[in-house]
Design an enzyme around this catalytic site. Sequence first.
Site, PDB file in Angstrom:
ATOM      1  N   HIS A   1      44.000  46.937  53.803  1.00  0.00           N
ATOM      2  CA  HIS A   1      44.580  47.776  52.486  1.00  0.00           C
ATOM      3  C   HIS A   1      44.576  49.412  52.788  1.00  0.00           C
ATOM      4  O   HIS A   1      43.721  49.972  52.416  1.00  0.00           O
ATOM      5  CB  HIS A   1      43.893  47.389  51.230  1.00  0.00           C
ATOM      6  CG  HIS A   1      44.586  47.883  50.044  1.00  0.00           C
ATOM      7  ND1 HIS A   1      44.131  49.100  49.373  1.00  0.00           N
ATOM      8  CD2 HIS A   1      45.429  47.283  49.045  1.00  0.00           C
ATOM      9  CE1 HIS A   1      45.068  49.029  48.375  1.00  0.00           C
ATOM     10  NE2 HIS A   1      45.583  48.207  48.226  1.00  0.00           N
TER      11      HIS A   1
ATOM     12  N   VAL B   1      42.359  52.419  52.004  1.00  0.00           N
ATOM     13  CA  VAL B   1      42.306  53.110  50.996  1.00  0.00           C
ATOM     14  C   VAL B   1      41.549  51.741  50.124  1.00  0.00           C
ATOM     15  O   VAL B   1      42.109  50.665  50.231  1.00  0.00           O
ATOM     16  CB  VAL B   1      43.334  53.746  49.953  1.00  0.00           C
ATOM     17  CG1 VAL B   1      44.474  52.781  49.918  1.00  0.00           C
ATOM     18  CG2 VAL B   1      42.865  54.341  48.834  1.00  0.00           C
TER      19      VAL B   1
ATOM     20  N   GLY C   1      42.187  49.743  43.922  1.00  0.00           N
ATOM     21  CA  GLY C   1      41.773  50.077  42.642  1.00  0.00           C
ATOM     22  C   GLY C   1      41.066  48.847  41.620  1.00  0.00           C
ATOM     23  O   GLY C   1      40.152  49.201  41.142  1.00  0.00           O
ATOM     24  N   CYS C   2      41.723  47.799  41.948  1.00  0.00           N
ATOM     25  CA  CYS C   2      41.100  46.578  41.405  1.00  0.00           C
ATOM     26  C   CYS C   2      39.664  46.442  41.730  1.00  0.00           C
ATOM     27  O   CYS C   2      38.977  45.850  40.914  1.00  0.00           O
ATOM     28  CB  CYS C   2      42.146  45.253  41.405  1.00  0.00           C
ATOM     29  SG  CYS C   2      42.183  44.935  43.257  1.00  0.00           S
TER      30      CYS C   2
ATOM     31  N   ASP D   1      36.742  45.952  39.213  1.00  0.00           N
ATOM     32  CA  ASP D   1      35.902  44.892  39.083  1.00  0.00           C
ATOM     33  C   ASP D   1      34.386  45.049  38.942  1.00  0.00           C
ATOM     34  O   ASP D   1      33.693  44.592  38.542  1.00  0.00           O
ATOM     35  CB  ASP D   1      36.267  43.803  40.245  1.00  0.00           C
ATOM     36  CG  ASP D   1      35.658  42.398  40.102  1.00  0.00           C
ATOM     37  OD1 ASP D   1      36.213  41.799  39.016  1.00  0.00           O
ATOM     38  OD2 ASP D   1      34.563  42.203  40.630  1.00  0.00           O
TER      39      ASP D   1
END
Length: 171
Positions: free
Chosen positions: A71, A77, A80-81, A85
């Site tokens: 990713h 990077v 964002g998830c 989490d």
Amino acid sequence: MAERQAQYSYEELLACGRGELFGPGNAQLPLPPMLMFDRITSIVEDAGEHQKGQIVAEMDIKPDLWFFDCHFKGDPVMPGCLGLDALWQMLGFFVGWLGHPGRGRALSVGQVRLTGMVVPSIRKLEFVVDVKRIIARRLILATGDGHLKADGETAYIANDLRVGLFQPDNA
């Protein structure tokens, strides 16, 4: 259930992931690679912005973390998830730490703002969740606001995080 502590090491977090910290059928953290922090540096019942509790955790960033390879290729990077989490994981841990029974599940988040990025050159993440409310009835529900700082700079803000604890037959 183990005695409540104010801090937890990585090994203690792994014990939670194996179901050993809060007892069988109760809140567990995920095991690596989905465990999204390395230690809990502070957990307090009557602190935080709303005086309902606060939990602070840290993660050391290493350039070879699994998500950087995929990713994105050539533009690594942290998704964002995964930061989101981590905040849900912490809120669920907090409710188990209070002694409430059941298995934790992320339920929702009101608003998420990504204001920065976690890239391989970052050294440390700090996650903070300020608990807003604990509802302890048939369903155990926790709400809170959280943020993530990357090397001291705010990168994520999440408002109205919700986590529930369910009995195993309803989880």
